[in-house]
Design an enzyme around this catalytic site. Structure first.
Site, mmCIF file in Angstrom:
data_model
loop_
_atom_site.group_PDB
_atom_site.id
_atom_site.type_symbol
_atom_site.label_atom_id
_atom_site.label_comp_id
_atom_site.label_asym_id
_atom_site.label_seq_id
_atom_site.Cartn_x
_atom_site.Cartn_y
_atom_site.Cartn_z
ATOM 1 N N LYS A 70 0.813 -1.225 0.000
ATOM 2 C CA LYS A 70 0.000 0.000 0.000
ATOM 3 C C LYS A 70 0.841 1.268 0.000
ATOM 4 O O LYS A 70 0.502 2.241 -0.666
ATOM 5 C CB LYS A 70 -0.974 -0.005 1.179
ATOM 6 N N ASN A 91 -5.156 2.049 -1.660
ATOM 7 C CA ASN A 91 -5.671 0.699 -1.911
ATOM 8 C C ASN A 91 -6.339 0.608 -3.279
ATOM 9 O O ASN A 91 -6.858 -0.443 -3.641
ATOM 10 C CB ASN A 91 -6.635 0.242 -0.807
ATOM 11 N N ASP A 107 -10.578 2.885 2.426
ATOM 12 C CA ASP A 107 -10.999 2.142 3.630
ATOM 13 C C ASP A 107 -11.759 3.022 4.628
ATOM 14 O O ASP A 107 -12.750 2.595 5.215
ATOM 15 C CB ASP A 107 -9.777 1.548 4.342
ATOM 16 N N ALA A 135 -5.615 0.015 8.945
ATOM 17 C CA ALA A 135 -7.073 0.164 9.018
ATOM 18 C C ALA A 135 -7.454 1.204 10.066
ATOM 19 O O ALA A 135 -8.312 2.068 9.822
ATOM 20 C CB ALA A 135 -7.713 -1.187 9.347
ATOM 21 N N GLY A 240 -16.745 -6.814 9.682
ATOM 22 C CA GLY A 240 -16.131 -5.926 8.710
ATOM 23 C C GLY A 240 -16.613 -6.090 7.276
ATOM 24 O O GLY A 240 -16.054 -5.460 6.374
HETATM 25 P P1 NAP Z 1 -1.830 -3.657 10.766
HETATM 26 O O1 NAP Z 1 -1.456 -2.475 9.939
HETATM 27 O O2 NAP Z 1 -0.868 -4.772 10.943
HETATM 28 O O3 NAP Z 1 -2.254 -3.102 12.214
HETATM 29 C C1 NAP Z 1 -2.666 -3.980 13.240
HETATM 30 C C2 NAP Z 1 -2.800 -3.214 14.547
HETATM 31 O O4 NAP Z 1 -3.234 -4.126 15.554
HETATM 32 C C3 NAP Z 1 -1.467 -2.618 15.044
HETATM 33 O O5 NAP Z 1 -1.734 -1.449 15.781
HETATM 34 C C4 NAP Z 1 -0.969 -3.751 15.949
HETATM 35 O O6 NAP Z 1 -0.056 -3.325 16.928
HETATM 36 C C5 NAP Z 1 -2.256 -4.163 16.602
HETATM 37 N N1 NAP Z 1 -2.177 -5.515 17.161
HETATM 38 C C6 NAP Z 1 -1.872 -6.659 16.510
HETATM 39 N N2 NAP Z 1 -1.905 -7.695 17.357
HETATM 40 C C7 NAP Z 1 -2.199 -7.179 18.583
HETATM 41 C C8 NAP Z 1 -2.358 -7.750 19.883
HETATM 42 N N3 NAP Z 1 -2.241 -9.061 20.083
HETATM 43 N N4 NAP Z 1 -2.651 -6.936 20.913
HETATM 44 C C9 NAP Z 1 -2.794 -5.595 20.728
HETATM 45 N N5 NAP Z 1 -2.651 -4.993 19.519
HETATM 46 C C10 NAP Z 1 -2.369 -5.783 18.464
HETATM 47 O O7 NAP Z 1 -3.140 -4.350 10.193
HETATM 48 P P2 NAP Z 1 -4.371 -3.636 9.432
HETATM 49 O O8 NAP Z 1 -4.170 -3.727 7.980
HETATM 50 O O9 NAP Z 1 -4.644 -2.322 10.061
HETATM 51 O O10 NAP Z 1 -5.553 -4.655 9.772
HETATM 52 C C11 NAP Z 1 -6.093 -4.726 11.099
HETATM 53 C C12 NAP Z 1 -7.405 -5.460 11.052
HETATM 54 O O11 NAP Z 1 -8.311 -4.759 10.220
HETATM 55 C C13 NAP Z 1 -7.313 -6.874 10.461
HETATM 56 O O12 NAP Z 1 -8.063 -7.723 11.277
HETATM 57 C C14 NAP Z 1 -7.957 -6.773 9.105
HETATM 58 O O13 NAP Z 1 -8.656 -7.944 8.773
HETATM 59 C C15 NAP Z 1 -8.939 -5.638 9.317
HETATM 60 N N6 NAP Z 1 -9.232 -4.912 8.067
HETATM 61 C C16 NAP Z 1 -10.501 -4.967 7.584
HETATM 62 C C17 NAP Z 1 -10.835 -4.293 6.436
HETATM 63 C C18 NAP Z 1 -12.243 -4.368 5.915
HETATM 64 O O14 NAP Z 1 -12.491 -3.937 4.785
HETATM 65 N N7 NAP Z 1 -13.178 -4.880 6.686
HETATM 66 C C19 NAP Z 1 -9.869 -3.528 5.765
HETATM 67 C C20 NAP Z 1 -8.566 -3.484 6.290
HETATM 68 C C21 NAP Z 1 -8.266 -4.191 7.448
HETATM 69 P P3 NAP Z 1 1.541 -3.385 16.654
HETATM 70 O O15 NAP Z 1 1.808 -2.287 15.665
HETATM 71 O O16 NAP Z 1 2.123 -3.152 17.998
HETATM 72 O O17 NAP Z 1 1.817 -4.747 16.089
#
Ligand code: NAP
Length: 275
Positions: A70, A91, A107, A135, A240
């Site tokens: 991205k 995206n 998003d 996200a 979601g």
């Molecule tokens: P990302 O950039 O990897 O961000 C994940 C976030 O969650 C980071 O702040 C991470 O913290 C935190 N995290 C991960 N594991 C954790 C834990 N065990 N305890 C506390 N915090 C934790 O991922 P993303 O792309 O934003 O995606 C996040 C979620 O959004 C996913 O589940 C994805 O499926 C969903 N999503 C949905 C859509 C939709 O269209 N519905 C679109 C995009 C994303 P750290 O930085 O410290 O690791």
């Protein structure tokens, strides 16, 4: 039928073969009567910018971009929409009539449209976003633009501060204080992957206010522990899928200039979810 005139769109990512986007977009093109086809392109990490730059060479009309490309894709665009410019990621990439590559980030607005569809009023509402990744940042910015009061709780303070700063007046919350913050909120959004493996909810649902709405950005599994616990308590809750469908619908509109056939896209997304 695919002919020599068919326009090509797709999604780049790594991994990408599991993506629902081909089903969602091909169903939408067919419903809109457009001679377009959409495929998944597995593109290895490090090659995202080159893949975007190849669009004019291969006459690819539009691309969606997913992890891990991205930010690299944003760097390869000639111009960025306001959300993409603020977030530093795209995206969706579309070729303008003059050949320039325009990057968009859909998003955040996708989340807002999906949540508004559920009846939520953003202006002045207090919202807690859990997580501070891609996200969460998109959602925090979009919520701020709608006039919500945004708090971001994340386990790394620097990322929470940066995400909160995307919303006017946004506040960063310590991860250890997330339950207290969520107890005061009208909307709680899980933008962490916690729950994807069916493990615990990311907050103590018992502490939420009875009027609170809960959105989990996760859509696979369809019922996460957070959604299950909130629903069991009688709270309004959703996964979601709505965000997924609306961010795709916005991309479809950028790609084609046509209104998105939302119901068809939703059906295609759900059909795959059940597969
Ligand atoms: P990302 O950039 O990897 O961000 C994940 C976030 O969650 C980071 O702040 C991470 O913290 C935190 N995290 C991960 N594991 C954790 C834990 N065990 N305890 C506390 N915090 C934790 O991922 P993303 O792309 O934003 O995606 C996040 C979620 O959004 C996913 O589940 C994805 O499926 C969903 N999503 C949905 C859509 C939709 O269209 N519905 C679109 C995009 C994303 P750290 O930085 O410290 O690791």
């Amino acid at each position: 039928m695919i002919t020599g005139a068919t326009r090509l769109a797709g999604v780049i990512g790594d991994p990408v073969r599991h993506s629902r986007s081909p089903m969602i977009f091909n169903a939408a093109f067919a419903a809109a009567g457009l001679d377009w086809v959409y495929v998944a392109f597995p593109v290895a990490e490090g090659n995202g910018a080159d893949a975007v730059r190849a669009m004019p060479l291969l006459d690819i009309a539009a691309l969606n971009v997913t992890m891990p490309h991205k930010a690299a894709a944003a760097s390869a665009c000639d111009l960025l929409g306001p959300d993409a410019a603020a977030l530093g990621v795209v995206n969706a990439v579309v070729r303008e009539a003059d050949g320039r590559l325009r990057g968009e980030a859909t998003d955040g607005l996708g989340f807002v449209r999906a949540t508004r569809e559920l009846g939520f009023e953003f202006s002045g509402a207090s919202v807690v976003v859990l997580g501070a990744g891609g996200a969460a940042r998109a959602i925090a910015r979009a919520l701020g633009a709608e006039g919500a009061r945004v708090s971001v709780a994340a386990r790394r303070t620097d990322t929470a501060v940066a995400a909160a700063a995307l919303a006017p007046g946004g506040v960063a919350v310590d991860w250890s204080d997330r339950n207290a913050a969520a107890a005061e909120a009208q909307l709680v959004v899980n933008a962490t992957p916690i729950g994807m493996e069916g493990e615990v909810a990311p907050i103590d649902v018992a502490q939420l206010a009875q009027h609170a709405m809960v959105i989990d950005t996760i859509y696979h599994p369809e019922t996460t522990p957070l959604v299950a616990q909130a629903t069991a308590r009688g709270l309004r809750a959703a996964n979601g899928i709505g965000m997924l469908v609306h961010q795709a619908a916005l991309a479809f509109e950028h790609f084609t200039g046509h209104d998105a056939p939302l119901d068809v896209m939703r059906w295609a997304a759900l059909d795959r979810a059940e597969a």
